[in-house]
Design a protein around this motif. Structure first.
Motif, short mmCIF file in Angstrom:
data_model
loop_
_atom_site.label_atom_id
_atom_site.label_comp_id
_atom_site.label_asym_id
_atom_site.label_seq_id
_atom_site.Cartn_x
_atom_site.Cartn_y
_atom_site.Cartn_z
N ILE A 1 0.87 -1.18 0.00
CA ILE A 1 0.00 0.00 0.00
C ILE A 1 0.90 1.23 0.00
CG2 ILE A 1 -1.64 1.33 1.42
CD1 ILE A 1 -3.01 -1.06 0.28
N ARG A 2 0.62 2.15 -0.93
CA ARG A 2 1.45 3.36 -1.00
C ARG A 2 0.74 4.50 -0.28
NH1 ARG A 2 1.25 3.02 -7.38
NH2 ARG A 2 -0.91 3.17 -6.68
N SER A 3 1.48 5.22 0.52
CA SER A 3 0.85 6.35 1.22
C SER A 3 1.69 7.60 1.06
CB SER A 3 0.66 6.01 2.70
OG SER A 3 1.90 5.77 3.30
N ALA A 4 1.06 8.73 1.27
CA ALA A 4 1.77 10.02 1.19
C ALA A 4 1.08 11.00 2.11
CB ALA A 4 1.76 10.53 -0.24
N VAL A 5 1.81 12.05 2.47
CA VAL A 5 1.23 13.08 3.32
C VAL A 5 1.41 14.43 2.64
CG1 VAL A 5 3.37 13.18 4.70
CG2 VAL A 5 1.26 14.09 5.65
N VAL A 6 0.35 15.24 2.65
CA VAL A 6 0.48 16.60 2.10
C VAL A 6 -0.01 17.62 3.12
CG1 VAL A 6 0.25 15.84 -0.31
CG2 VAL A 6 -1.78 16.60 0.89
N PHE A 7 0.82 18.63 3.37
CA PHE A 7 0.40 19.76 4.21
C PHE A 7 1.14 21.00 3.76
CE2 PHE A 7 3.32 17.12 6.93
CZ PHE A 7 4.45 17.90 6.82
N GLY A 8 0.66 22.14 4.20
CA GLY A 8 1.24 23.40 3.77
C GLY A 8 2.54 23.71 4.48
N GLY A 9 3.15 24.82 4.08
CA GLY A 9 4.38 25.26 4.76
C GLY A 9 5.64 24.62 4.19
N VAL A 10 5.46 23.67 3.27
CA VAL A 10 6.62 23.04 2.63
C VAL A 10 6.35 23.06 1.12
CG1 VAL A 10 7.26 21.53 4.56
CG2 VAL A 10 5.60 20.72 2.88
N ALA B 1 -3.80 14.32 4.81
CA ALA B 1 -3.71 15.72 4.37
C ALA B 1 -4.33 16.68 5.36
CB ALA B 1 -4.44 15.86 3.02
N THR B 2 -3.81 17.91 5.35
CA THR B 2 -4.52 19.01 6.00
C THR B 2 -5.36 19.68 4.91
OG1 THR B 2 -2.60 20.43 5.63
CG2 THR B 2 -2.77 19.39 7.79
#
Ligand code: AMP
Length: 438
Positions: free
Chosen positions: A107-116, A134-135
């Motif tokens: 299972i592939r996962s990723a995280v996305v949030f601001g500030g980067v 995600a945010t």
């Protein structure tokens, strides 16, 4: 009850065993079989109860047992499960748990949030992501640029829903919901520490015939926490804090202040005294926050000073001490704050430094948790009876928190301003308001 009895696959069980968990927590016992069965769930659970594994383990298993949707000719491959969380730190922690628990699955996962930077996130999404954490702000940025496809979503998790609303994310959440398939075509899970009218309304919009899971009463975590109140003059709080850290030989402590400015100032003062300390709040860059948190988790920092929103959901293993340098304006935040210690069955100590201004806040907290907190006196820290209380402003308009990108962060109006000299309770009301304004 064992994890085996919950119907989890051998790959998931192997990862859980390697984490050293042998018994599922109450929220896990209740939520895992329900989530595995595919129904919608509305769960009342605070951080520290093991709720992340409660939704992550069955989600991983369900995704591993079903086929990946066929990719369209244009755009990125569709995301299969979305975990929405209010803060970047929480998003990063959930992403870490997903990787840990899913290490024996494809299972592939990723995280996305601001500030980067958004670019590495775009290339990850382009390669294909099964679980996206995600945010809301950054997720909507991706949606606006067509770098994420949520139209085939199979599972939606809304984590810390109450905090999401407190932080003013309701419109963003509704915008995200509009990008998803019909709610009946996906599984929906909502986690929240409290169920206000607004949360119930959101649940009505998002969930279909949900199963309710309610395991821990509001203050259940508090039962394993030794709570103390020290009545002390405002101007001597820092001195008392350093004394306790040294005399009681605290290995590590998370200290809460009410304002960002106060957090900075306290961390600086403690550092000058030779205690390794850093501050973490919404006005710090993402890099500075990540560094401070990593330093604390690795044990390089002894003191982490935080505002409520920055500390929300932080999962720091075996944190022995929490200090309320100032009491929160909202009594429920007291429960959230002290819940940073005594996690997952460990014990912990929560100390509140309370000055004369805060008597009413203390009464409200004791009313909420339905117990009187023991008052502890340390020699040499007597309260000066000539200092009179000033009322503390009750309105705590939440400042946009660390989960937000897209330039929505408010500026700390106090930053850089000199604090009032001799910050005593008898200082002028205007000065006091400035001190509390962030
Ligand atoms: P959470 O409430 O999801 O933030 O989890 C709080 C902490 O409990 C995390 O550090 C988890 O690693 C830990 N944890 C979760 N489930 C278990 C379990 N069944 N046994 C022991 N620790 C756990």
């Amino acid at each position: 009850m064992s994890f085996e009895a919950l119907g989890l696959s051998s790959e998931v069980l192997r990862a859980v065993t390697e984490e050293g968990y042998d018994t599922p927590t109450p929220i896990q016992q209740a939520a895992i079989p329900l989530v595995l069965s595919g129904v919608d769930v509305m769960a009342s659970a605070q951080t520290g109860t093991g709720k992340t594994a409660g939704f992550t383990l069955p989600m991983l298993q369900r995704l591993s047992l079903s086929e990946r949707p066929v990719r369209g000719r244009k755009g990125p491959p569709p995301v299969r499960a979305l975990v929405l969380t209010p803060t970047r730190e929480l998003a990063a922690q959930i992403a870490e748990s997903v990787s840990t628990y899913g290490k024996y699955l494809q299972i592939r996962s990723a995280v996305v949030f601001g500030g980067v930077s958004i670019n590495p996130q775009i290339s990850q999404l382009r390669k294909g992501v099964d679980i996206l954490i995600a945010t809301p702000g950054r997720l909507l940025d991706h949606a606006g640029q067509n770098t994420v496809d949520l139209s085939r979503l199979e599972i939606l998790v809304l984590d810390e829903a109450d905090r999401m609303l407190d932080m003013g994310f309701i419109h963003d959440v509704k915008r995200v919901l509009a990008l998803l398939p019909e709610s009946a075509q996906r599984q929906n899970l909502l986690f929240s520490a409290t169920f206000s009218k607004d949360i119930k309304q959101l649940a009505g919009r998002m969930l279909n015939d949900p199963q309710l899971v309610e395991v821990a009463p509001q203050n259940a975590t508090a039962d394993r926490i030794e709570q103390q109140v020290h009545l002390v003059d405002k101007s001597r709080k820092r001195e008392l804090l350093s004394r306790m850290i040294r005399d009681e030989d605290w290995r590590q402590v998370l200290v809460f202040t009410r304002t960002k400015h106060g957090a900075n100032r306290l961390a600086e003062q403690l550092s000058k005294e030779g205690l390794s300390a850093a501050a973490i709040h919404g006005n710090k860059s993402q890099g500075a926050r990540t560094r401070a948190l990593a330093g604390f988790k690795e044990g390089k920092l002894r003191v982490l000073v935080a505002t409520d929103i920055a500390a929300r959901g932080l999962d720091i293993d075996q944190l022995p001490n929490v200090v309320n340098f100032e009491l929160p304006n909202v009594p429920e935040d007291y429960v959230h704050r002290i819940g940073r210690t005594a996690r997952a069955g460990l014990s912990g100590k929560a100390v509140s430094l309370v000055c004369v201004d805060e008597a009413k806040l203390l009464r409200d907290i004791e009313k909420l948790i339905r117990r009187e907190l023991p008052r502890i006196h340390i020699e040499g820290f007597d309260v000066d009876p000539s200092i009179k209380a000033e009322p503390i402003r009750k309105t705590s308009k939440p400042t946009p928190g660390p989960g937000q990108g897209r330039g929505r962060r408010s500026r700390d109006r106090n930053a850089g301003k000199k604090p009032p000299v001799g910050a005593q309770a008898s200082a002028s009301r205007g000065a006091s308001r400035r001190r509390r304004g962030a």
